[in-house]
Design an enzyme around this catalytic site. Structure first.
Site, PDB file in Angstrom:
ATOM      1  N   GLU A  53       0.843  -1.213   0.000  1.00 21.80           N
ATOM      2  CA  GLU A  53       0.000   0.000   0.000  1.00 21.80           C
ATOM      3  C   GLU A  53       0.872   1.255   0.000  1.00 21.80           C
ATOM      4  O   GLU A  53       0.727   2.140   0.860  1.00 21.80           O
ATOM      5  CB  GLU A  53      -0.987  -0.024   1.181  1.00 21.80           C
ATOM      6  CG  GLU A  53      -1.978  -1.168   1.067  1.00 21.80           C
ATOM      7  CD  GLU A  53      -3.195  -1.093   1.983  1.00 21.80           C
ATOM      8  OE1 GLU A  53      -3.241  -0.211   2.856  1.00 21.80           O
ATOM      9  OE2 GLU A  53      -4.106  -1.924   1.808  1.00 21.80           O
ATOM     10  N   GLU A  72      -4.829  -9.026  -0.048  1.00 25.04           N
ATOM     11  CA  GLU A  72      -5.637  -8.706   1.146  1.00 25.04           C
ATOM     12  C   GLU A  72      -7.095  -8.660   0.724  1.00 25.04           C
ATOM     13  O   GLU A  72      -7.462  -7.878  -0.161  1.00 25.04           O
ATOM     14  CB  GLU A  72      -5.221  -7.369   1.774  1.00 25.04           C
ATOM     15  CG  GLU A  72      -3.873  -7.445   2.453  1.00 25.04           C
ATOM     16  CD  GLU A  72      -3.482  -6.174   3.208  1.00 25.04           C
ATOM     17  OE1 GLU A  72      -4.367  -5.451   3.697  1.00 25.04           O
ATOM     18  OE2 GLU A  72      -2.263  -5.915   3.293  1.00 25.04           O
TER      19      GLU A  72
HETATM   20  O1  AHR Z   1      -5.048  -5.899   7.159  1.00 23.77           O
HETATM   21  C1  AHR Z   1      -4.983  -4.699   7.848  1.00 23.77           C
HETATM   22  C2  AHR Z   1      -4.354  -3.597   7.031  1.00 23.77           C
HETATM   23  O2  AHR Z   1      -5.168  -3.285   5.947  1.00 23.77           O
HETATM   24  C3  AHR Z   1      -3.028  -3.903   6.383  1.00 23.77           C
HETATM   25  O3  AHR Z   1      -1.972  -3.733   7.259  1.00 23.77           O
HETATM   26  C4  AHR Z   1      -2.963  -2.911   5.283  1.00 23.77           C
HETATM   27  O4  AHR Z   1      -2.179  -3.354   4.200  1.00 23.77           O
HETATM   28  C5  AHR Z   1      -4.412  -2.693   4.914  1.00 23.77           C
HETATM   29  O5  AHR Z   1      -4.727  -1.359   4.825  1.00 23.77           O
END
Ligand code: AHR
Length: 522
Positions: free
Chosen positions: A201, A325
């Site tokens: 990110e 994610e």
């Molecule tokens: O999963 C929680 C957070 O969500 C992670 O650290 C980040 O990559 C995303 O914003």
């Protein structure tokens, strides 16, 4: 003349009737056609991957208890969690973050545990961690799980040298300061590292970069990520979240950037209402159930958006989409640290998991890796722990049921189904995918998103006939049924018999709010 008038009348009547039927979704026959004799792309086992971040009680407590713990462990990793995770055949595990990754300096996590520098986890609760879980402990965990390592490097606050040396420390067999250091720390032979991400990110917590700036930085970092010996790194460039296709365009349209990575990451979380108030994980009504299902189905649109751009620049599909994610993100459990993102898990999450895994299966030609966020005690976990107790969540059971798709070949399917209507909104009521494994067994996975009614789906299975069919179902009476430390087996799969198979047509009656997986053997 009269005949043609009659014809026009019949035509107009049919047109009106069909269009209003479509509008009202009067589809009464739910059909899922499975073409069994013309298998498509392999469903990469890695889309069944998981994610373990230094966040809340995921690593510390959830996975790592240390050698001196009274909780039975292997090399400091708790046995109960380990054994349960082996059952779902985890193919790869991402670590150490997440946002944490771009604050992590790997050298602080090697050497004698008592002497390691500590780190304040600035993103997640501001807690001080002693770094007792570091590179060697993570690689041991992957060995014990029998899975591949997916390591996320630090671009945001790290250096090119630091990242390059981490890869060297992990994977080189040559004589060098890094490999000598590894040997001093007890590991003679290099490890195999399959996936390596260049930041996380980086448009946000990983450095607040613009797409063009990141693209250049990624090119620089990637240049020094060597393949040592036989280890071939699959480099993952940081991609966008949600529908931000502009970021994908920037990374894909530049050939010099494109050649520096094999996979492009995207993140997509399902949120109900708003980021400020995401609703409870356990105490919700049908409106929130519907919204969750709707948000889950959006994953397909997200993938399609990024796929469209990738297809333009990479029609051969040499680059993978890495959904590293995904999952439901609700408010934390009342009374828990807001920075720890601890949420319970219900039947709703199980249906969510089925929708996502079906979607990834259906996009097997482009989606090569996916990681549920997160594995233990954080967000949509497969396992929850409390001291020496452990509970398997409904999401865990879906991963167990769907593991049959790993490395199987996707089958072409066609779904026509009724809508699940809530107020003036409607979504598809069924989600599905099918695959054939190397032994010729077909697996069909279906989910009924409607919490109010059972649905019968007719599945013509074209091209082959089968002698033995078995199935499993995951469901419960309540939308928010869950497994707790006191009652850990409220939601668990049971044998499924509500189907018939006649003349090549499988007819399946799914209970409301359920997940069904069928196995067809010749
Ligand atoms: O999963 C929680 C957070 O969500 C992670 O650290 C980040 O990559 C995303 O914003």
């Amino acid at each position: 003349m009269r005949k043609s008038l009659l014809f026009i009348f019949v035509f107009l009547f049919q047109a009106c009737f069909i269009s209003s039927a479509q509008k009202e979704n009067l589809v009464t026959v739910n059909q899922f056609v499975v073409i069994a004799n013309n298998p498509g792309p392999v469903i990469s086992k890695d889309i069944y991957g998981h994610f373990s971040e230094h966040l809340g009680r995921c690593i510390y407590e959830g996975l790592w208890v240390g050698l001196d713990s009274k909780i039975p462990n292997n090399y400091g990793i708790r046995n109960d969690v380990l054994f349960a995770l082996r059952e779902i055949k985890i193919p790869n595990l991402r670590w150490p973050g997440g946002c944490f990754a771009d604050t992590y300096h790997w050298r602080d996590g090697i050497g004698q545990q008592e002497k390691r520098a500590s780190i304040v986890n600035i993103h997640w609760g501001g807690v001080t961690e002693d770094n007792s879980f570091g590179t060697h402990e993570f690689m041991k965990l992957t060995e014990l799980l029998g899975c591949d390592a997916y390591i996320n490097g630090n671009v945001g606050s790290g250096t090119v040298r630091e990242m390059a040396e981490w890869v060297e420390y992990l994977t080189s067999d040559a004589d060098s300061p890094m490999t000598r250091l590894r040997k001093e720390n007890g590991r003679e032979k290099p490890w195999k590292v399959k996936y390596f991400a260049i930041g996380n990110e980086n448009w946000g917590c990983g450095g607040n970069m613009t797409d063009e700036f990141y693209s250049n930085v990624m090119r620089q970092f990637s240049t020094y990520l060597n393949n040592y010996g036989e280890n071939q790194l699959y480099r993952v460039a940081c991609g966008p979240s949600d529908f931000n296709v502009a970021w994908t365009e920037t990374l894909m349209n530049d050939p010099a950037s494109r050649e520096r990575f094999q996979g492009l990451s995207i993140h997509y979380y399902s949120i109900v209402d708003s980021w400020n108030n995401k609703g409870s994980a356990t105490d919700f009504d049908e409106r929130q159930w519907f919204q969750t299902m709707n948000a889950n189905l959006q994953m397909e649109q997200v993938i399609k958006g990024h796929e469209a751009i990738m297809n333009r620049y990479d029609p051969q599909k040499t680059k993978g989409l890495v959904v590293d994610e995904w999952g439901n993100w609700f408010n934390v459990e009342p009374g828990t640290n807001p920075g720890f993102l601890y949420q319970q898990n219900t039947l709703r999450d199980a249906v969510t998991a089925a929708i996502h895994l079906n979607t990834f299966n259906q996009h097997a030609d482009r989606v090569k890796v996916a990681n549920l966020a997160q594995m233990v005690n954080v967000l949509q976990s497969v396992i929850l722990t409390k001291d020496e107790k452990m509970v398997l969540t409904p999401t865990y059971h879906v991963f167990r049921m769907f593991r049959v798709h790993q490395d199987a070949q996707l089958l072409n399917t066609d779904l026509r189904c009724e809508d699940y209507v809530y107020g003036d909104r409607r979504i598809s009521a069924v989600s599905g995918s099918a695959s054939v494994d190397k032994d010729g067994r077909v697996h069909i996975s279906l989910a009924n998103l409607n919490p109010n009614k059972s649905i019968t789906v007719t599945c013509p299975v074209i091209g082959e006939t089968y002698k033995k069919i078995t199935g499993e179902v995951l469901t419960s009476d309540a939308m928010n049924a869950m497994n707790t430390f006191e009652k850990p087996e409220t939601v668990k799969p049971t044998g499924f018999k509500a189907f018939t198979y006649k003349e090549g047509v499988l007819t399946v009656t799914m209970p409301s709010k359920s997940v069904v997986v069928l196995e067809l053997v010749k």
